[in-house]
Design an enzyme around this catalytic site. Structure first.
Site, PDB file in Angstrom:
ATOM      1  N   LYS A 175       0.894  -1.266   0.137  1.00 23.95           N
ATOM      2  CA  LYS A 175       0.114  -0.104   0.074  1.00 23.95           C
ATOM      3  C   LYS A 175       1.108   1.251   0.085  1.00 23.95           C
ATOM      4  O   LYS A 175       1.400   1.608   1.082  1.00 23.95           O
ATOM      5  CB  LYS A 175      -0.968   0.022   1.184  1.00 23.95           C
ATOM      6  CG  LYS A 175      -1.892   1.054   1.143  1.00 23.95           C
ATOM      7  CD  LYS A 175      -2.705   1.657   2.328  1.00 23.95           C
ATOM      8  CE  LYS A 175      -1.779   3.032   3.027  1.00 23.95           C
ATOM      9  NZ  LYS A 175      -1.838   3.987   2.246  1.00 23.95           N
ATOM     10  N   CYS A 209      12.981  11.080   7.815  1.00 25.33           N
ATOM     11  CA  CYS A 209      12.951  10.529   9.011  1.00 25.33           C
ATOM     12  C   CYS A 209      14.382  10.893   9.704  1.00 25.33           C
ATOM     13  O   CYS A 209      14.401  10.831  11.170  1.00 25.33           O
ATOM     14  CB  CYS A 209      12.630   9.249   9.026  1.00 25.33           C
ATOM     15  SG  CYS A 209      13.863   8.154   7.812  1.00 25.33           S
ATOM     16  N   GLU A 225       9.630   1.098  10.965  1.00 26.63           N
ATOM     17  CA  GLU A 225      10.402   2.082  10.556  1.00 26.63           C
ATOM     18  C   GLU A 225       9.992   3.544  10.872  1.00 26.63           C
ATOM     19  O   GLU A 225       9.027   3.819  10.221  1.00 26.63           O
ATOM     20  CB  GLU A 225      11.099   2.037   9.147  1.00 26.63           C
ATOM     21  CG  GLU A 225      12.189   0.975   8.800  1.00 26.63           C
ATOM     22  CD  GLU A 225      13.317   0.919   9.444  1.00 26.63           C
ATOM     23  OE1 GLU A 225      13.735   1.895   9.912  1.00 26.63           O
ATOM     24  OE2 GLU A 225      14.042   0.049   9.457  1.00 26.63           O
ATOM     25  N   GLU A 227       8.645  15.412  16.732  1.00 25.64           N
ATOM     26  CA  GLU A 227       8.931  15.554  15.132  1.00 25.64           C
ATOM     27  C   GLU A 227       7.950  16.331  14.446  1.00 25.64           C
ATOM     28  O   GLU A 227       6.866  16.184  14.372  1.00 25.64           O
ATOM     29  CB  GLU A 227       8.622  14.066  14.539  1.00 25.64           C
ATOM     30  CG  GLU A 227       9.442  13.909  13.282  1.00 25.64           C
ATOM     31  CD  GLU A 227       9.234  12.533  12.585  1.00 25.64           C
ATOM     32  OE1 GLU A 227       8.076  11.882  12.717  1.00 25.64           O
ATOM     33  OE2 GLU A 227      10.148  11.958  12.088  1.00 25.64           O
TER      34      GLU A 227
HETATM   35  P1  NAD Z   1       1.861   7.946   8.517  1.00 22.43           P
HETATM   36  O1  NAD Z   1       2.250   7.016   9.586  1.00 22.43           O
HETATM   37  O2  NAD Z   1       0.911   8.977   8.624  1.00 22.43           O
HETATM   38  O3  NAD Z   1       1.710   7.082   6.957  1.00 22.43           O
HETATM   39  C1  NAD Z   1       2.341   6.074   6.612  1.00 22.43           C
HETATM   40  C2  NAD Z   1       1.534   5.135   5.971  1.00 22.43           C
HETATM   41  O4  NAD Z   1       0.747   4.457   6.804  1.00 22.43           O
HETATM   42  C3  NAD Z   1       0.914   5.627   4.789  1.00 22.43           C
HETATM   43  O5  NAD Z   1       0.818   4.681   3.778  1.00 22.43           O
HETATM   44  C4  NAD Z   1      -0.642   5.538   5.222  1.00 22.43           C
HETATM   45  O6  NAD Z   1      -1.658   5.557   4.513  1.00 22.43           O
HETATM   46  C5  NAD Z   1      -0.487   4.392   6.440  1.00 22.43           C
HETATM   47  N1  NAD Z   1      -1.432   4.560   7.500  1.00 22.43           N
HETATM   48  C6  NAD Z   1      -1.918   5.502   8.230  1.00 22.43           C
HETATM   49  N2  NAD Z   1      -2.650   5.074   9.122  1.00 22.43           N
HETATM   50  C7  NAD Z   1      -2.882   3.710   9.305  1.00 22.43           C
HETATM   51  C8  NAD Z   1      -3.262   2.720  10.113  1.00 22.43           C
HETATM   52  N3  NAD Z   1      -4.165   2.843  10.957  1.00 22.43           N
HETATM   53  N4  NAD Z   1      -3.104   1.283   9.569  1.00 22.43           N
HETATM   54  C9  NAD Z   1      -2.191   1.020   8.686  1.00 22.43           C
HETATM   55  N5  NAD Z   1      -1.825   2.125   7.666  1.00 22.43           N
HETATM   56  C10 NAD Z   1      -1.989   3.219   8.146  1.00 22.43           C
HETATM   57  O7  NAD Z   1       3.215   8.746   8.171  1.00 22.43           O
HETATM   58  P2  NAD Z   1       3.423   9.651   6.988  1.00 22.43           P
HETATM   59  O8  NAD Z   1       3.244  10.886   7.287  1.00 22.43           O
HETATM   60  O9  NAD Z   1       2.990   8.821   5.433  1.00 22.43           O
HETATM   61  O10 NAD Z   1       5.267   9.588   6.955  1.00 22.43           O
HETATM   62  C11 NAD Z   1       5.895  10.327   7.697  1.00 22.43           C
HETATM   63  C12 NAD Z   1       6.429   9.462   8.853  1.00 22.43           C
HETATM   64  O11 NAD Z   1       7.446   8.556   8.522  1.00 22.43           O
HETATM   65  C13 NAD Z   1       7.502  10.423   9.776  1.00 22.43           C
HETATM   66  O12 NAD Z   1       7.019  10.121  11.193  1.00 22.43           O
HETATM   67  C14 NAD Z   1       8.768   9.930   9.606  1.00 22.43           C
HETATM   68  O13 NAD Z   1       9.602   9.872  10.427  1.00 22.43           O
HETATM   69  C15 NAD Z   1       8.462   8.421   9.034  1.00 22.43           C
HETATM   70  N6  NAD Z   1       9.365   7.880   8.077  1.00 22.43           N
HETATM   71  C16 NAD Z   1      10.226   6.820   8.765  1.00 22.43           C
HETATM   72  C17 NAD Z   1      11.210   6.234   8.153  1.00 22.43           C
HETATM   73  C18 NAD Z   1      12.202   5.216   8.713  1.00 22.43           C
HETATM   74  O14 NAD Z   1      13.062   4.669   7.805  1.00 22.43           O
HETATM   75  N7  NAD Z   1      12.440   5.385  10.125  1.00 22.43           N
HETATM   76  C19 NAD Z   1      11.399   6.602   6.863  1.00 22.43           C
HETATM   77  C20 NAD Z   1      10.544   7.564   6.145  1.00 22.43           C
HETATM   78  C21 NAD Z   1       9.555   7.990   7.057  1.00 22.43           C
END
Ligand code: NAD
Length: 502
Positions: free
Chosen positions: A198, A307, A273, A404
């Site tokens: 997804k 991140c 992650e 963050e």
């Molecule tokens: P997010 O958690 O809002 O969404 C990430 C993904 O999860 C999206 O595809 C979203 O649709 C899905 N999602 C949202 N709610 C969900 C649920 N209840 N169940 C299952 N899936 C769900 O994050 P974002 O805003 O897309 O990304 C930013 C975040 O990602 C930041 O906190 C960043 O630090 C983190 N990030 C971490 C890494 C790493 O490698 N540690 C890399 C990139 C981004």
């Protein structure tokens, strides 16, 4: 579809053709509409113009995708040798390379990142496919001593097998979409898993192009399934699904917690992650030329939507003022604009929602008493642009220091001690533990400090030194497990111990 702005931007005709084509779900090797026939609009965050209409799925589509993935897992795919899977991944790598320009432009238009960064990420994903193609060929078990209660009775042999974990659910964020997608897809395929991916609803496009390339590479139907949609719907359905054996999630710490809860039904394996608030420590003997660019880019790379972003800067008193004047000068010269423009260093934020969140944090920083040292002015006009913003005189209790922000907001704290334990305590004063960096010309200071920092990736005189072969992941609330490198492959493998008595 209104893509008038797109026409004004100089993009290749192949990109225009891709954007104009139907964007469906990939289930069982076929492009289909979602059961409910819903679509979302994908927008260029630099102009807010609609660039494509994309089909999204729901829970029923996830059921269909999981059935396809399960059937594929139990079908001919399971009979392929490691070498045959490696060959498919190598083919995918070549296809990615030959589509570099297209993937780069799609990533820039869908996400907003500057072209040079997008190009680098596309180069990296081809490299990831090659790396995991090679790693697939080295998946090996071991032999070991059989248990005594068996060998007391008879001769015996004990060995281990490495087997794919099964159907993997891959949930991807928007900040480096193609890169995060392949970072999960390549090791999953190398291990012999099948998958349901997804992409983020904010950046649904590059994963679809990758899906097309998977089919062109000859990866059998049902092995790679891609279902766009919302997290609370499609994402949750993947995390909850009883026939998904593993979920690999990249996203916020808040969503990570929900994934863990959703995964309890069948106790699927979970890799996470998550977020970060990484420290950048500049010691008095740092090379200031290097540190100037290093500090600025640690925070502002990818507009801070990274991140690993080093957003808590700690600078020793003796160099604080000089270094910050230099960082300010460098920052104020960074070119803000559409990512397609090759000179752009700072693109837009992903969405209006993210823009508002970051603006709110800038207001919070001012109300908390931090000094607005640079930026912070609202940028007028279209697109979700935010000025790179620097707050100095920050203190550890401030929300801008603790939370963050995921935008171009730097927080700077000064320190006067040379006691490394004390400095490390400041750096470790966070719920996160993803990344960090130390800037000094003293080898002993560097390594002593690195040893004290609680984070999965710490760099010396550079920041965010991520690489295909280098394990990456978080301490604390930054995640569970590691991606990249051999550990990234291990996350998709089970170990079976076999004892034969004869
Ligand atoms: P997010 O958690 O809002 O969404 C990430 C993904 O999860 C999206 O595809 C979203 O649709 C899905 N999602 C949202 N709610 C969900 C649920 N209840 N169940 C299952 N899936 C769900 O994050 P974002 O805003 O897309 O990304 C930013 C975040 O990602 C930041 O906190 C960043 O630090 C983190 N990030 C971490 C890494 C790493 O490698 N540690 C890399 C990139 C981004």
């Amino acid at each position: 579809m209104n893509n008038s702005k797109i026409k004004q931007i100089n993009i290749a005709s192949a990109t225009k053709e891709f954007l104009a084509q139907p964007h469906k779900l990939l289930i069982d090797g076929v492009w289909v509409d979602g059961v409910e026939g819903k679509t979302i609009e994908s927008r260029d965050p630099a102009t807010n113009e609609v660039i494509a209409k994309v089909a999204i799925g729901g829970r029923q589509d996830i059921d269909k995708a999981v059935i396809a993935a399960r059937n594929a897992f139990e079908g001919p795919w399971s009979k392929l040798t490691h070498f045959e899977r490696a060959k498919l991944l190598s083919r995918l790598a070549r296809l990615i390379e030959s589509n570099t320009d297209l993937l780069t432009e799609i990533e820039v238009l869908d996400n907003g990142m500057p072209t040079n960064i997008a190009r680098l990420t596309i180069h990296n994903i081809a490299e990831m496919c090659d790396y995991y193609a090679a790693a697939a060929q080295r998946i090996e078990g071991t032999t070991t001593t059989p248990p005594r209660h068996i060998t007391d009775q008879a001769e015996a042999l004990t060995y281990t097998l490495r087997e794919p974990v099964g159907v993997a659910g891959l949930i991807v964020p928007w900040n480096v979409p193609a890169s995060t997608a392949v970072l999960k897809l390549a090791p999953a395929l190398a291990a012999g898993c099948t998958l349901v991916m997804k992409p983020s609803e904010e950046t649904p496009l590059s994963a679809l192009l990758l899906g097309q390339l998977c089919l062109e590479a000859g990866i059998p139907a049902g092995v790679v399934n891609i279902v766009n949609g919302f997290g609370s719907d499609v994402g949750e359905a993947i995390a909850q699904h009883h026939d998904v054996d593993k979920v690999s999630f990249t996203g916020s710490t808040q969503t990570g917690r929900k994934i863990i809860c959703a995964a309890t039904g069948n106790l699927k394996k979970v890799s996470l992650e998550l977020g970060g608030k990484s420290p950048v420590i500049v010691m008095p003997d740092a090379d200031l030329d290097l540190a100037t660019v290093g500090v600025a880019m640690a925070t502002f790379f990818l507009q801070g939507q990274n991140c690993m972003a080093g957003t808590r800067i700690f600078i020793h008193d003796s160099i604080h003022d000089e270094l910050m004047e230099r960082v300010k000068l460098f920052t104020e010269q960074m070119i803000i604009g559409h990512g397609i423009n090759p000179a752009t260093m700072i693109g837009p934020l992903i969405s209006q929602k993210q823009w508002e969140k970051v603006q709110r944090y800038i207001e919070i920083g001012m109300s908390e008493g931090a000094t607005l040292f640079s930026g912070g002015q609202k940028l007028e006009g279209e697109g979700h642009f935010v000025q790179p913003t620097i707050f100095t005189d920050c203190t550890p209790d401030m929300r801008i220091v603790r939370e963050e922000i995921f935008g171009p907001v730097m927080t700077v704290q000064r320190f006067s001690t040379l006691d490394l334990d004390e400095i490390a305590r400041m750096a470790n004063d966070t719920i996160y533990g993803l990344s960090g960096s130390v800037w000094t010309q003293s080898l002993s200071t560097a390594h002593s400090l690195v040893a004290r920092i609680r984070a999965g990736q710490v760099s010396i005189n550079c920041h965010g030194a991520v690489g295909t072969n280098i394990p990456f992941g978080g301490y604390g609330q930054s995640g569970w497990g590691r991606e990249f490198g051999q550990e990234g492959l291990d996350a998709y493998l089970e170990t079976k111990a076999v004892t034969a008595q004869f």
